[in-house]
Scaffold this motif. Sequence first.
Motif, PDB file in Angstrom:
ATOM      1  N   SER A  85      30.778  91.562  21.840  1.00  0.00           N
ATOM      2  CA  SER A  85      31.109  92.509  22.912  1.00  0.00           C
ATOM      3  C   SER A  85      31.358  91.808  24.244  1.00  0.00           C
ATOM      4  O   SER A  85      32.364  92.055  24.914  1.00  0.00           O
ATOM      5  N   ASN A  86      30.460  90.903  24.636  1.00  0.00           N
ATOM      6  CA  ASN A  86      30.600  90.206  25.915  1.00  0.00           C
ATOM      7  C   ASN A  86      30.883  88.716  25.766  1.00  0.00           C
ATOM      8  O   ASN A  86      31.491  88.106  26.636  1.00  0.00           O
ATOM      9  N   GLY A  87      30.423  88.129  24.683  1.00  0.00           N
ATOM     10  CA  GLY A  87      30.593  86.704  24.471  1.00  0.00           C
ATOM     11  C   GLY A  87      29.536  85.888  25.193  1.00  0.00           C
ATOM     12  O   GLY A  87      28.787  86.407  26.031  1.00  0.00           O
ATOM     13  N   PHE A  88      29.474  84.606  24.871  1.00  0.00           N
ATOM     14  CA  PHE A  88      28.544  83.681  25.515  1.00  0.00           C
ATOM     15  C   PHE A  88      29.351  82.621  26.261  1.00  0.00           C
ATOM     16  O   PHE A  88      30.469  82.284  25.868  1.00  0.00           O
ATOM     17  N   GLU A  89      28.770  82.105  27.342  1.00  0.00           N
ATOM     18  CA  GLU A  89      29.478  81.140  28.168  1.00  0.00           C
ATOM     19  C   GLU A  89      28.506  80.110  28.733  1.00  0.00           C
ATOM     20  O   GLU A  89      27.421  80.462  29.198  1.00  0.00           O
ATOM     21  N   ILE A  90      28.886  78.849  28.668  1.00  0.00           N
ATOM     22  CA  ILE A  90      28.109  77.766  29.275  1.00  0.00           C
ATOM     23  C   ILE A  90      29.056  76.929  30.130  1.00  0.00           C
ATOM     24  O   ILE A  90      30.144  76.558  29.689  1.00  0.00           O
ATOM     25  N   ILE A  91      28.635  76.652  31.358  1.00  0.00           N
ATOM     26  CA  ILE A  91      29.444  75.879  32.302  1.00  0.00           C
ATOM     27  C   ILE A  91      28.802  74.510  32.507  1.00  0.00           C
ATOM     28  O   ILE A  91      27.586  74.402  32.694  1.00  0.00           O
ATOM     29  N   LEU A  92      29.622  73.479  32.463  1.00  0.00           N
ATOM     30  CA  LEU A  92      29.155  72.121  32.708  1.00  0.00           C
ATOM     31  C   LEU A  92      29.949  71.501  33.855  1.00  0.00           C
ATOM     32  O   LEU A  92      31.156  71.753  33.999  1.00  0.00           O
ATOM     33  N   ASP A  93      29.271  70.697  34.666  1.00  0.00           N
ATOM     34  CA  ASP A  93      29.910  70.009  35.781  1.00  0.00           C
ATOM     35  C   ASP A  93      30.039  68.523  35.470  1.00  0.00           C
ATOM     36  O   ASP A  93      29.107  67.906  34.934  1.00  0.00           O
ATOM     37  N   ILE A  94      31.187  67.956  35.809  1.00  0.00           N
ATOM     38  CA  ILE A  94      31.426  66.528  35.627  1.00  0.00           C
ATOM     39  C   ILE A  94      31.329  65.861  36.993  1.00  0.00           C
ATOM     40  O   ILE A  94      32.076  66.187  37.918  1.00  0.00           O
ATOM     41  N   ILE A  95      30.396  64.925  37.124  1.00  0.00           N
ATOM     42  CA  ILE A  95      30.136  64.280  38.411  1.00  0.00           C
ATOM     43  C   ILE A  95      30.347  62.774  38.280  1.00  0.00           C
ATOM     44  O   ILE A  95      29.805  62.141  37.372  1.00  0.00           O
ATOM     45  N   GLY A  96      31.142  62.214  39.177  1.00  0.00           N
ATOM     46  CA  GLY A  96      31.376  60.772  39.152  1.00  0.00           C
ATOM     47  C   GLY A  96      32.791  60.423  39.548  1.00  0.00           C
ATOM     48  O   GLY A  96      33.740  61.122  39.152  1.00  0.00           O
ATOM     49  N   THR A  97      32.958  59.360  40.297  1.00  0.00           N
ATOM     50  CA  THR A  97      34.284  58.922  40.725  1.00  0.00           C
ATOM     51  C   THR A  97      35.117  58.513  39.506  1.00  0.00           C
ATOM     52  O   THR A  97      34.691  57.687  38.696  1.00  0.00           O
ATOM     53  N   ARG A 139      27.947  67.368  26.770  1.00  0.00           N
ATOM     54  CA  ARG A 139      27.000  66.718  27.690  1.00  0.00           C
ATOM     55  C   ARG A 139      26.618  65.325  27.189  1.00  0.00           C
ATOM     56  O   ARG A 139      26.426  64.397  27.973  1.00  0.00           O
ATOM     57  N   LYS A 140      26.516  65.200  25.874  1.00  0.00           N
ATOM     58  CA  LYS A 140      26.095  63.938  25.270  1.00  0.00           C
ATOM     59  C   LYS A 140      27.131  62.821  25.464  1.00  0.00           C
ATOM     60  O   LYS A 140      26.816  61.638  25.340  1.00  0.00           O
ATOM     61  N   LEU A 141      28.390  63.199  25.759  1.00  0.00           N
ATOM     62  CA  LEU A 141      29.435  62.194  25.957  1.00  0.00           C
ATOM     63  C   LEU A 141      29.081  61.241  27.096  1.00  0.00           C
ATOM     64  O   LEU A 141      29.360  60.056  27.057  1.00  0.00           O
ATOM     65  N   ARG A 142      28.470  61.803  28.139  1.00  0.00           N
ATOM     66  CA  ARG A 142      28.053  60.993  29.283  1.00  0.00           C
ATOM     67  C   ARG A 142      26.897  61.721  29.966  1.00  0.00           C
ATOM     68  O   ARG A 142      27.087  62.504  30.885  1.00  0.00           O
ATOM     69  N   LYS A 143      25.696  61.471  29.449  1.00  0.00           N
ATOM     70  CA  LYS A 143      24.521  62.145  29.995  1.00  0.00           C
ATOM     71  C   LYS A 143      24.333  61.785  31.466  1.00  0.00           C
ATOM     72  O   LYS A 143      24.694  60.678  31.890  1.00  0.00           O
ATOM     73  N   LYS A 182      26.609  67.462  33.327  1.00  0.00           N
ATOM     74  CA  LYS A 182      25.377  68.248  33.389  1.00  0.00           C
ATOM     75  C   LYS A 182      25.673  69.729  33.264  1.00  0.00           C
ATOM     76  O   LYS A 182      26.765  70.195  33.569  1.00  0.00           O
ATOM     77  N   TYR A 183      24.669  70.469  32.770  1.00  0.00           N
ATOM     78  CA  TYR A 183      24.783  71.923  32.761  1.00  0.00           C
ATOM     79  C   TYR A 183      24.804  72.421  34.202  1.00  0.00           C
ATOM     80  O   TYR A 183      24.181  71.821  35.087  1.00  0.00           O
ATOM     81  N   ARG A 184      25.491  73.514  34.461  1.00  0.00           N
ATOM     82  CA  ARG A 184      25.642  74.028  35.820  1.00  0.00           C
ATOM     83  C   ARG A 184      24.297  74.213  36.526  1.00  0.00           C
ATOM     84  O   ARG A 184      24.143  73.870  37.699  1.00  0.00           O
ATOM     85  N   ASN A 185      23.305  74.761  35.837  1.00  0.00           N
ATOM     86  CA  ASN A 185      22.003  75.021  36.460  1.00  0.00           C
ATOM     87  C   ASN A 185      20.964  73.936  36.177  1.00  0.00           C
ATOM     88  O   ASN A 185      19.786  74.112  36.463  1.00  0.00           O
ATOM     89  N   GLU A 186      21.413  72.831  35.601  1.00  0.00           N
ATOM     90  CA  GLU A 186      20.482  71.755  35.260  1.00  0.00           C
ATOM     91  C   GLU A 186      20.068  70.966  36.496  1.00  0.00           C
ATOM     92  O   GLU A 186      20.905  70.630  37.349  1.00  0.00           O
TER      93      GLU A 186
END
Length: 198
Positions: free
Chosen positions: A96-108, A165-169, A179-183
């Motif tokens: 009905s609504n679905g699930f969603e996870i947001i990840l942020d990529i940090i680094g030059t 996330r495991k690609l580059r912890k 990282k996870y958005r709220n991590e």
Amino acid sequence: SWGRNYLLYMVDGVIVMSRIGKLPIKVPSEVAVEINGNLITFKGPKGEEKVEIHNAISVNFEDNKITCQRKNDDSEIKALHGLTRSLINNCVIGVSNGFEIILDIIGTGYRVSKKGKDLEFSLGFSHSVTVNPIGSNELTEENQNVVIVKGSNKQSVGEQAARIRKLRKPNPYTGNGIKYRNEIIRRKAGKTAVGGEA
């Protein structure tokens, strides 16, 4: 301890304790439910999910509500009761609504781009890394530094996000990585900072 199969909720201003398995699940009008023996199929705007239940658990769908009942009070069956209810509830939410996870990529120099249904990551390696969607998951990116994983299956969405996330912890010293958005990353001080001034 009350265990994982209990849930607190409020009735007439009083907080009471109830087993999760006994709580009815409200099914939105746009979700179709089909019970065929031990197999329950859910179809909705976000997709289709199926769950197979144990013989000791019976499921009833009436008046847009699903209820689960167990055939005895054995400890294992009690655990299955709560688990079955949770799995069914996840299916209803997923289609009905679905699930969603947001990840942020940090680094030059770290970035991600969309390649068809896949995502291509540049994470400081000598080569790029391509990630394919698991099952019916949908992978998208924003501004080359945000990854969004969507899908109707909670477990599949969670597994996909964990693999990305495991690609580059996240690096505990620099904070760079995926990282996870709220991590919250617990940062560690570098050797210079630890040693202090002479």
